[in-house]
Design a protein around this motif. Sequence first.
Motif, mmCIF file in Angstrom:
data_model
loop_
_atom_site.group_PDB
_atom_site.id
_atom_site.type_symbol
_atom_site.label_atom_id
_atom_site.label_comp_id
_atom_site.label_asym_id
_atom_site.label_seq_id
_atom_site.Cartn_x
_atom_site.Cartn_y
_atom_site.Cartn_z
ATOM 1 N N ALA A 99 0.728 -1.365 0.088
ATOM 2 C CA ALA A 99 -0.114 -0.021 -0.093
ATOM 3 C C ALA A 99 0.899 1.448 0.021
ATOM 4 O O ALA A 99 1.972 1.290 0.426
ATOM 5 C CB ALA A 99 -1.085 -0.060 1.230
ATOM 6 N N VAL A 100 0.397 2.253 -0.611
ATOM 7 C CA VAL A 100 1.194 3.709 -0.734
ATOM 8 C C VAL A 100 0.046 4.650 -0.456
ATOM 9 O O VAL A 100 -1.084 4.583 -0.988
ATOM 10 C CB VAL A 100 1.854 3.833 -1.885
ATOM 11 N N ALA A 101 0.265 5.867 0.275
ATOM 12 C CA ALA A 101 -0.410 6.976 0.345
ATOM 13 C C ALA A 101 0.689 8.056 -0.118
ATOM 14 O O ALA A 101 1.922 8.126 0.310
ATOM 15 C CB ALA A 101 -0.962 7.275 1.691
ATOM 16 N N SER A 102 0.148 9.227 -0.592
ATOM 17 C CA SER A 102 0.901 10.443 -0.876
ATOM 18 C C SER A 102 -0.005 11.658 -0.516
ATOM 19 O O SER A 102 -0.692 11.551 0.084
ATOM 20 C CB SER A 102 1.461 10.368 -2.289
ATOM 21 N N SER A 103 0.747 12.621 -1.233
ATOM 22 C CA SER A 103 -0.021 13.871 -0.539
ATOM 23 C C SER A 103 -1.210 14.180 -1.629
ATOM 24 O O SER A 103 -2.107 15.005 -0.992
ATOM 25 C CB SER A 103 0.892 15.299 -1.559
ATOM 26 N N SER A 104 -1.631 13.231 -2.383
ATOM 27 C CA SER A 104 -3.113 13.236 -2.892
ATOM 28 C C SER A 104 -3.313 11.801 -3.614
ATOM 29 O O SER A 104 -2.410 11.195 -3.774
ATOM 30 C CB SER A 104 -3.275 14.310 -4.271
ATOM 31 N N PRO A 105 -4.525 11.614 -3.840
ATOM 32 C CA PRO A 105 -4.692 10.176 -4.192
ATOM 33 C C PRO A 105 -4.211 10.118 -5.738
ATOM 34 O O PRO A 105 -3.586 8.883 -6.217
ATOM 35 C CB PRO A 105 -6.310 10.064 -4.206
ATOM 36 N N SER A 106 -4.310 11.163 -6.536
ATOM 37 C CA SER A 106 -3.610 11.150 -7.968
ATOM 38 C C SER A 106 -2.257 10.864 -7.729
ATOM 39 O O SER A 106 -1.840 10.055 -8.787
ATOM 40 C CB SER A 106 -4.235 12.214 -8.875
ATOM 41 N N ARG A 107 -1.542 11.498 -6.953
ATOM 42 C CA ARG A 107 -0.225 11.363 -6.854
ATOM 43 C C ARG A 107 0.061 9.701 -6.411
ATOM 44 O O ARG A 107 1.045 9.312 -6.885
ATOM 45 C CB ARG A 107 0.484 12.387 -5.916
ATOM 46 N N ASP A 126 -6.075 6.366 0.859
ATOM 47 C CA ASP A 126 -6.519 7.648 0.570
ATOM 48 C C ASP A 126 -5.212 8.540 1.325
ATOM 49 O O ASP A 126 -5.117 9.990 1.231
ATOM 50 C CB ASP A 126 -7.865 7.899 1.189
ATOM 51 N N ASP A 127 -4.953 8.187 2.685
ATOM 52 C CA ASP A 127 -4.147 8.875 3.438
ATOM 53 C C ASP A 127 -3.189 8.001 4.275
ATOM 54 O O ASP A 127 -3.277 6.825 4.252
ATOM 55 C CB ASP A 127 -4.751 9.930 4.373
ATOM 56 N N ALA A 128 -2.214 8.818 5.118
ATOM 57 C CA ALA A 128 -1.448 7.855 5.648
ATOM 58 C C ALA A 128 -1.911 6.970 6.938
ATOM 59 O O ALA A 128 -1.273 5.852 7.002
ATOM 60 C CB ALA A 128 -0.328 8.976 6.553
ATOM 61 N N ALA A 129 -2.860 7.483 7.633
ATOM 62 C CA ALA A 129 -3.605 6.576 8.442
ATOM 63 C C ALA A 129 -3.921 5.463 8.182
ATOM 64 O O ALA A 129 -4.014 4.578 8.665
ATOM 65 C CB ALA A 129 -4.803 7.512 9.165
ATOM 66 N N ARG A 130 -4.678 5.316 7.021
ATOM 67 C CA ARG A 130 -4.996 3.991 6.249
ATOM 68 C C ARG A 130 -3.830 3.069 5.847
ATOM 69 O O ARG A 130 -4.031 1.888 6.035
ATOM 70 C CB ARG A 130 -6.000 4.534 5.210
ATOM 71 N N VAL A 131 -2.602 3.735 5.433
ATOM 72 C CA VAL A 131 -1.649 2.745 5.481
ATOM 73 C C VAL A 131 -1.118 2.194 6.821
ATOM 74 O O VAL A 131 -0.964 1.018 6.738
ATOM 75 C CB VAL A 131 -0.406 3.368 4.757
ATOM 76 N N ILE A 132 -0.968 3.026 7.835
ATOM 77 C CA ILE A 132 -0.477 2.713 8.892
ATOM 78 C C ILE A 132 -1.430 1.777 9.522
ATOM 79 O O ILE A 132 -1.274 0.863 10.401
ATOM 80 C CB ILE A 132 -0.434 3.697 9.853
ATOM 81 N N GLY A 133 -2.949 1.971 9.635
ATOM 82 C CA GLY A 133 -3.827 1.032 10.145
ATOM 83 C C GLY A 133 -4.260 -0.183 9.205
ATOM 84 O O GLY A 133 -4.963 -1.208 9.811
ATOM 85 N N ALA A 134 -3.626 -0.475 8.420
ATOM 86 C CA ALA A 134 -3.962 -1.585 7.436
ATOM 87 C C ALA A 134 -3.541 -2.921 7.982
ATOM 88 O O ALA A 134 -2.263 -3.120 8.417
ATOM 89 C CB ALA A 134 -3.389 -1.496 6.015
ATOM 90 N N PRO A 135 -4.485 -3.744 8.176
ATOM 91 C CA PRO A 135 -4.001 -5.186 8.884
ATOM 92 C C PRO A 135 -3.096 -6.023 8.022
ATOM 93 O O PRO A 135 -2.406 -6.839 8.680
ATOM 94 C CB PRO A 135 -5.364 -5.795 8.949
ATOM 95 N N ASP A 136 -2.984 -5.823 6.592
ATOM 96 C CA ASP A 136 -1.983 -6.330 5.774
ATOM 97 C C ASP A 136 -0.787 -5.590 5.531
ATOM 98 O O ASP A 136 0.066 -5.717 4.612
ATOM 99 C CB ASP A 136 -2.605 -6.729 4.621
ATOM 100 N N VAL A 137 -0.383 -4.952 6.386
ATOM 101 C CA VAL A 137 0.942 -3.972 6.251
ATOM 102 C C VAL A 137 1.665 -4.376 7.665
ATOM 103 O O VAL A 137 1.278 -4.129 8.982
ATOM 104 C CB VAL A 137 0.873 -2.449 6.342
ATOM 105 N N ASP A 138 2.811 -4.903 7.304
ATOM 106 C CA ASP A 138 3.629 -5.066 8.675
ATOM 107 C C ASP A 138 4.767 -4.132 9.103
ATOM 108 O O ASP A 138 5.061 -4.059 10.146
ATOM 109 C CB ASP A 138 4.573 -6.465 8.356
ATOM 110 N N VAL A 139 5.326 -3.127 8.101
ATOM 111 C CA VAL A 139 6.121 -2.324 8.051
ATOM 112 C C VAL A 139 5.833 -1.005 7.295
ATOM 113 O O VAL A 139 5.477 -1.238 6.394
ATOM 114 C CB VAL A 139 7.701 -2.843 7.737
ATOM 115 N N VAL A 140 6.131 0.159 7.998
ATOM 116 C CA VAL A 140 5.630 1.297 7.314
ATOM 117 C C VAL A 140 7.285 2.117 6.850
ATOM 118 O O VAL A 140 7.695 2.323 8.064
ATOM 119 C CB VAL A 140 4.686 2.214 8.168
#
Length: 368
Positions: free
Chosen positions: A40-48, A63-77
Amino acid sequence: MTTEVIDIVVDTVRTGFVGGGFMTRVHAAAARRAGAALTAVASSSPSRAQLVAQELGVARVEDDAARVIGAPDVDVVHICTPNATHAPLAAAALAAGKHVVCEKPLAISAADARALVRAADDAGVVAAVPFVYRYHPLVREARARAASGGVGALLTLEASYLQDWMLRRDDDDWRADAAAGGPSRAFADIGSHLCDLVEFVTGERIVRLAARTRRVYDERAGRPVSNEDLAALLVETGSGALGTLLVSQMAPGRKNALVIELHGTRRSIRFEQERPEELWIGARKASRLLLRDPATAAPDSARLQRLPAGHPMGYQDAFDGFVADVYAAIAGASPEGMPTFADGLRAAVLTEAVLEASASRTWIEVPA
């Protein structure tokens, strides 16, 4: 100094990225080389973020950093965002129980960096800062020779990190905005790498320093600037060795010229980041140029040499070695020399000491 050969089997690490610039590309390439799933990736905008995901082969856009951080299928950020956002994003990732790789500076204040070290310890996760110049094999060779007494007692050192990308008045970047980049620019950005390398190779701490900083332009591209373009330091190490350090982002023709040279009672030794396949060794009667060769290298240097002698290795290879060590640590290994949040705290402490020394024009004792 002990050396561990990393032979542990690493399960597939599921990796999330926050940020979409150059460093995200470097992190993603290293993660892929280490066998990670780019999740997963989040950046300054969804298009970016969508553009980054397509270019790098990341499976999902958030959509944002919080969703990457909270994703259950992400081990390392991996945090690759502007400096002022590092501490809050790293704190959120630690609170979510994630392993973290956070770009330097870890935080724009030592207090925030110290809080992150405590949070990482409490969470029991791997938390690393990419001081990746440690991962050039000939840096490890220089370190091994210093540790074994090949250099002798350290007398003096000279080191510099010179770039030219902020040379002109119209050269601008978010780092020049103290609100985004922090109160220090040149030193926090590249001087931190230089001091980390000095302490890593010598095995000694900088215990006191005097410094002067200079801001050449008060405005860039019509925007006020309050952080520095260059810094000059006089330092003393724990053994009493004296050193000079020069850091500048306004040195014409110098692109990424990090150099460290140590002078001991037996030998001198010099490493240049732009010539990473070479190590100069100086002696009273004869000097020589040592070329990278895993067959003759110290063990901690040889383990990082993924290519045989004569096949040049460079910056991305060093970054690959760093990320491989981080992922091995996630699997339970203890890689030698892996830079952690404690090293990020050390850089923040040194940055504040440099700013204080420059403002007071006095010698500063660097907190342990």
